[in-house]
Design an enzyme around this catalytic site. Structure first.
Site, PDB file in Angstrom:
ATOM      1  N   GLU A  60      12.540   8.514  -5.306  1.00 40.36           N
ATOM      2  CA  GLU A  60      12.984   7.480  -4.450  1.00 40.36           C
ATOM      3  C   GLU A  60      11.642   6.901  -4.055  1.00 40.36           C
ATOM      4  O   GLU A  60      11.657   5.679  -3.818  1.00 40.36           O
ATOM      5  CB  GLU A  60      13.568   8.129  -3.180  1.00 40.36           C
ATOM      6  CG  GLU A  60      15.004   8.719  -3.523  1.00 40.36           C
ATOM      7  CD  GLU A  60      14.955  10.089  -4.189  1.00 40.36           C
ATOM      8  OE1 GLU A  60      13.900  10.645  -4.258  1.00 40.36           O
ATOM      9  OE2 GLU A  60      16.136  10.371  -4.819  1.00 40.36           O
ATOM     10  N   GLN A  82      20.518   6.701  -3.749  1.00 41.78           N
ATOM     11  CA  GLN A  82      21.807   7.405  -3.749  1.00 41.78           C
ATOM     12  C   GLN A  82      22.589   8.163  -2.778  1.00 41.78           C
ATOM     13  O   GLN A  82      23.678   7.594  -2.400  1.00 41.78           O
ATOM     14  CB  GLN A  82      21.701   8.600  -4.832  1.00 41.78           C
ATOM     15  CG  GLN A  82      23.120   9.027  -5.483  1.00 41.78           C
ATOM     16  CD  GLN A  82      22.805   9.590  -6.954  1.00 41.78           C
ATOM     17  OE1 GLN A  82      22.372  10.837  -6.894  1.00 41.78           O
ATOM     18  NE2 GLN A  82      22.794   9.030  -7.899  1.00 41.78           N
ATOM     19  N   ALA A  84      21.567   8.503   1.697  1.00 47.24           N
ATOM     20  CA  ALA A  84      20.579   8.268   2.777  1.00 47.24           C
ATOM     21  C   ALA A  84      19.773   9.639   2.772  1.00 47.24           C
ATOM     22  O   ALA A  84      18.497   9.338   3.147  1.00 47.24           O
ATOM     23  CB  ALA A  84      21.366   7.823   3.820  1.00 47.24           C
ATOM     24  N   ASP A  85      20.279  10.816   2.845  1.00 52.04           N
ATOM     25  CA  ASP A  85      19.659  11.792   2.705  1.00 52.04           C
ATOM     26  C   ASP A  85      18.415  12.119   1.837  1.00 52.04           C
ATOM     27  O   ASP A  85      17.542  12.870   1.921  1.00 52.04           O
ATOM     28  CB  ASP A  85      20.639  13.068   2.553  1.00 52.04           C
ATOM     29  CG  ASP A  85      21.948  12.899   3.389  1.00 52.04           C
ATOM     30  OD1 ASP A  85      22.314  13.703   4.139  1.00 52.04           O
ATOM     31  OD2 ASP A  85      22.662  11.892   2.926  1.00 52.04           O
ATOM     32  N   TYR A  86      18.401  11.340   0.759  1.00 47.83           N
ATOM     33  CA  TYR A  86      17.399  11.167  -0.357  1.00 47.83           C
ATOM     34  C   TYR A  86      16.141  10.343  -0.027  1.00 47.83           C
ATOM     35  O   TYR A  86      15.291  10.251  -0.989  1.00 47.83           O
ATOM     36  CB  TYR A  86      17.929  11.082  -1.656  1.00 47.83           C
ATOM     37  CG  TYR A  86      19.403  11.933  -2.089  1.00 47.83           C
ATOM     38  CD1 TYR A  86      19.726  12.940  -1.554  1.00 47.83           C
ATOM     39  CD2 TYR A  86      19.814  11.544  -3.297  1.00 47.83           C
ATOM     40  CE1 TYR A  86      20.646  13.694  -1.860  1.00 47.83           C
ATOM     41  CE2 TYR A  86      20.932  12.323  -3.833  1.00 47.83           C
ATOM     42  CZ  TYR A  86      21.187  13.343  -3.068  1.00 47.83           C
ATOM     43  OH  TYR A  86      22.371  13.909  -3.693  1.00 47.83           O
ATOM     44  N   HIS A 129      23.758  15.626   2.319  1.00 45.96           N
ATOM     45  CA  HIS A 129      24.619  14.335   1.862  1.00 45.96           C
ATOM     46  C   HIS A 129      25.441  13.783   2.950  1.00 45.96           C
ATOM     47  O   HIS A 129      26.541  13.058   2.642  1.00 45.96           O
ATOM     48  CB  HIS A 129      25.670  14.991   0.762  1.00 45.96           C
ATOM     49  CG  HIS A 129      25.118  15.396  -0.208  1.00 45.96           C
ATOM     50  ND1 HIS A 129      24.657  16.739  -0.355  1.00 45.96           N
ATOM     51  CD2 HIS A 129      24.750  15.022  -1.513  1.00 45.96           C
ATOM     52  CE1 HIS A 129      24.039  16.958  -1.666  1.00 45.96           C
ATOM     53  NE2 HIS A 129      24.110  15.956  -2.371  1.00 45.96           N
TER      54      HIS A 129
END
Lengths: 337, 412
Positions: A60, A82, A84-86, A129
């Site tokens: 990211e 992919q 927001a958590d990533y 997620h």
């Protein structure tokens, strides 16, 4: 007009902008050949070629870092993160680079960049997620943060975001992708097919960033909310029989202070609802602004309804989620206070 | 408690600490001319020796030898020497100005002048550097006005960055110099993105990324290498290995084995290690890498081996962590002295001419400084320090900022 889901509306916005402007470049994890894990970019690589839409490595900070370089060059990258958590590996690039390119260079360079991120829970995604990290972006000077709640808005707002000369964080409530979810997870899921805001005009239209929408006009209490919680708040108002004014902020920064202030000064009561955790959430900002400018109109304390201050749990998702009952009771207590 | 026999960690240590007498006599360095010149379309995996050895042209006696030699005209070399001397003079004056309170901070490049100045000479107008804070030579090599640099350093009323940035974090789009971030490593991957954009746009422009030895430990270095090796955009990625990241020697970033250039081999990237104090060698590898990029042959990783002869910044005291004499003992010598010796050997330069040039450059720098100081310094006079902080964050100022600006005016 075509009836669309939010996914189709995102895809349509990207299609419209890629067609109009050769500088618009779309990439991210699984975004190219496959068309994205949520299918938001399906068909774009086939239509526009690999130079315009391609797969990125699982990196990211690299996705955002390269997009900053592209934006500085003069392209208009619109990248997908992919979940927001990533985004945390990219947080440095977002908060200390993208947001400051224009400012620190005194306009010598700019960073017209959109980072799309599916946000929020309600899909049994567990702690990695389901997060709603909008406050981590609204706290950063130089970013714009947008969070739509329906297909009509998501297309018009995404077009505005891509056309915006500054970096925009574009949060897409993933539980709303296929239908207007009001928090009643025990009921059959609805689709956007019969919803008036599922009607999406063809071609180009832009909804300005920083303009809220009043989803339900009312006199008893103002509900400030966005994303999935707009639909929850509307359901809660009906179920409690409260004449609430539900304001869908659409854009958290820039924030439509004028609409907020006019509404609270009219109703004299305010509930703030979001899915993100309570403490230091964006609701705290809203509550502080409301008390600062509407204090002498307030009949009751400003009330916040939010996710509890714990990681988003998997099996206990609906205990965590601020559903219509929790929001409705907060509205009732505020009206009766 | 007793530690089990095989429970161990390695904590790399530099060869010498304060109090030691630095001695590099047992360090083996490849002879000038010993490393071959590969074809531009070489398969990166064949460049193992180029990543582990060191490309050098200038011999100790000043002769230029080997397959990489003879790329620059004598005029080019003299111009490069003057630019290195200008940068050194600028550094000396600005460090003194910092001591006088005219600026808050300064970062010099003593001993590293050849790296950026020889590299920039291989770029063309329209190319873009993504520099670090120790790459001012990229501007000097293009004749960027010294006065403008000083206006930024002094945060005065003519500061092109309106007082917003720390000293030396210049921005100069027209000179292919991206706005410098005070953070480390973040811009290496942005250079890769800019190069991808140049290719998407269908131009033959290239980008150059810059990072220090210490910052290669950042995840951003890995990100840049992943994207560069995946898409093969027209980019040259430069690691300036000046041996020291503030107080930690390069072994803390890399461990005790291998080289920084060798990190590129695992990514399948053409990777070369060059004597960064050899002006001719830096220029030759730069030209090779730039041509590869421009001809669509992919990215190149360059490790410039040099030595940070000064402090990390004006806030640093290197005598606290390394011997004072270490820079004099450094086996790759001083870049200005080495090019000067070569030019004298060629019969186009002399000690007298060098001294005369030094005096001319001193006049130029002093004149520029006087002109800049007329527009103020951080110590006094006209300044960028008041107002203007709300402008230019966004293209259009949002309502909450307009309200804050009003409040700032009211309560100033």
């Amino acid at each position: 007009m075509t009836q669309m889901s939010m996914i189709e509306a995102v895809r349509d916005a990207l299609d419209v902008m890629m067609d109009r402007d050769e500088r618009v470049i779309v990439y991210g994890e699984d975004v190219g050949y496959f068309g994205g894990v949520f299918r938001c970019t399906q068909g774009l690589q086939e239509k526009y070629g690999k130079f315009r839409c391609f797969d990125a490595p699982i990196n990211e900070s690299g996705i955002v870092g390269t997009a900053i370089g592209m934006a500085a060059y003069g392209l208009r990258p619109c990248v997908e993160n992919q979940f927001a958590d990533y985004m945390y590996p990219a947080y440095d690039q977002i908060t200390q680079e993208a947001s400051r390119i224009r400012y620190r260079s005194n306009g010598d360079f700019t960073c017209p960049l959109v980072i799309r991120m599916p946000t929020g829970g309600g899909i049994y995604g567990g702690e990695t997620h389901s997060q709603s990290p909008e406050a981590l972006f609204t706290h950063v000077s130089g970013l714009k943060t947008v969070l739509p709640s329906n297909p009509y808005d998501i297309k018009g707002l995404l077009i505005s975001a891509i056309e915006d000369p500054d970096p925009v964080i574009f949060l897409e409530p993933k539980r709303l992708y296929h239908g207007p979810f009001d928090g009643h997870h025990e009921r059959e899921a609805k689709s956007w097919k019969s919803h008036p805001l599922g009607e999406v005009p063809e071609g180009h239209y832009a909804i300005p960033l920083g303009k809220a929408a009043i989803r339900r006009a009312g006199m008893d209490v103002t509900v400030l909310t966005y994303g999935t919680m707009v639909h929850v708040a509307l359901a809660a108002a009906e179920e409690q029989g409260i004449d609430a004014e539900v304001i869908d902020l659409r854009s958290l920064l820039p924030l439509d202070l004028e609409t907020i202030e006019a509404s609270v000064q009219k109703t004299g009561r305010c509930v703030v609802a979001h899915e993100a955790t309570l403490t230091s959430g964006f609701g705290a900002e809203l509550a502080a602004r409301v008390q600062a400018t509407c204090f002498y109109h307030l009949e009751a304390p400003v009330r916040r309804v939010a996710g509890w201050d714990v990681p988003y749990p998997h099996a206990q998702e609906w205990y965590y989620f601020p559903g219509p009952k929790r929001v409705g009771l907060a509205m009732r207590e505020t009206v009766e206070a | 408690m007793a530690r089990p026999k095989h429970s161990r960690l390695t904590f790399p240590e530099p060869a010498f600490r304060p109090g030691d007498i630095p001695d590099y006599s047992d360090v083996k360095i490849a002879e000038a001319g010993a490393v071959s010149l590969p074809p531009l379309d070489v398969e990166p995996r064949l460049l193992r020796n180029h990543a582990f050895s060191i490309i050098r042209i200038l011999r100790r006696d000043g002769e230029a030898v080997g397959p990489w030699a003879e790329l620059l005209t004598e005029d080019d070399m003299i111009a490069g020497l003057r630019q290195m001397m200008t940068l050194r003079m600028l550094d000396a004056r600005m460090i003194a100005a910092q001591r006088q309170g005219k600026t808050s901070f300064y970062v010099g490049q003593l001993g590293e002048e050849a790296v950026t100045i020889a590299f920039q000479r291989a770029l063309s107008p329209g190319d873009m550097n993504f520099p670090t804070y120790r790459n001012a030579g990229l501007l000097i090599a293009q004749g960027y006005p010294l006065e403008t640099m000083m206006n930024q350093i002094f945060s005065n009323e003519n500061d092109p960055l309106a007082g917003r940035q720390m000293p030396v974090l210049y921005s100069a789009r027209d000179y292919g110099f991206f706005t410098v971030s005070g953070n480390l490593g973040t811009q290496f991957v942005q250079a890769v993105g800019w190069a991808m954009a140049a290719a998407i746009d269908g131009t033959d422009k290239i980008a150059a990324g810059w990072i220090g030895d210490g910052s290669t430990a950042e995840a951003d270095f890995h990100s840049a290498m992943v994207f560069a090796s995946t898409y093969k955009p027209p980019v040259v990625l430069n690691i300036v290995n000046n041996q020291w990241a503030i107080s930690t020697f390069q072994g803390i970033a890399k461990g005790e084995s291998g080289t920084f250039a060798a990190r590129g081999l695992g990514f399948g990237m053409a990777s070369l290690r060059v004597d960064g104090n050899d002006f001719l060698a830096v220029h030759a590898v730069a030209k090779w890498a730039v041509r590869r990029a421009r001809e669509g042959l992919g990215p190149t990783l360059l490790e410039h081996v040099t030595y940070r002869a000064g402090g990390h910044s004006t806030s640093d005291n290197p005598e606290a962590y390394r011997p004072k004499a270490e820079s004099d003992a450094w086996p790759l010598g001083d870049p200005i002295e080495r090019l000067k010796l070569h030019l004298i050997k060629r019969g186009v330069w002399s000690e007298d001419r060098h001294k005369q040039t030094e005096a001319e450059i001193r006049d130029l720098v002093v004149t520029a400084q006087k002109a800049a100081e007329k527009h103020g310094t951080l110590a006094g006079g006209p300044s960028a320090a008041r107002g203007g902080i709300f402008e230019g964050l966004y293209a259009e100022m949002p309502l909450h900022l307009r309200r804050q600006k009003e409040a700032a005016e009211k309560y100033r």
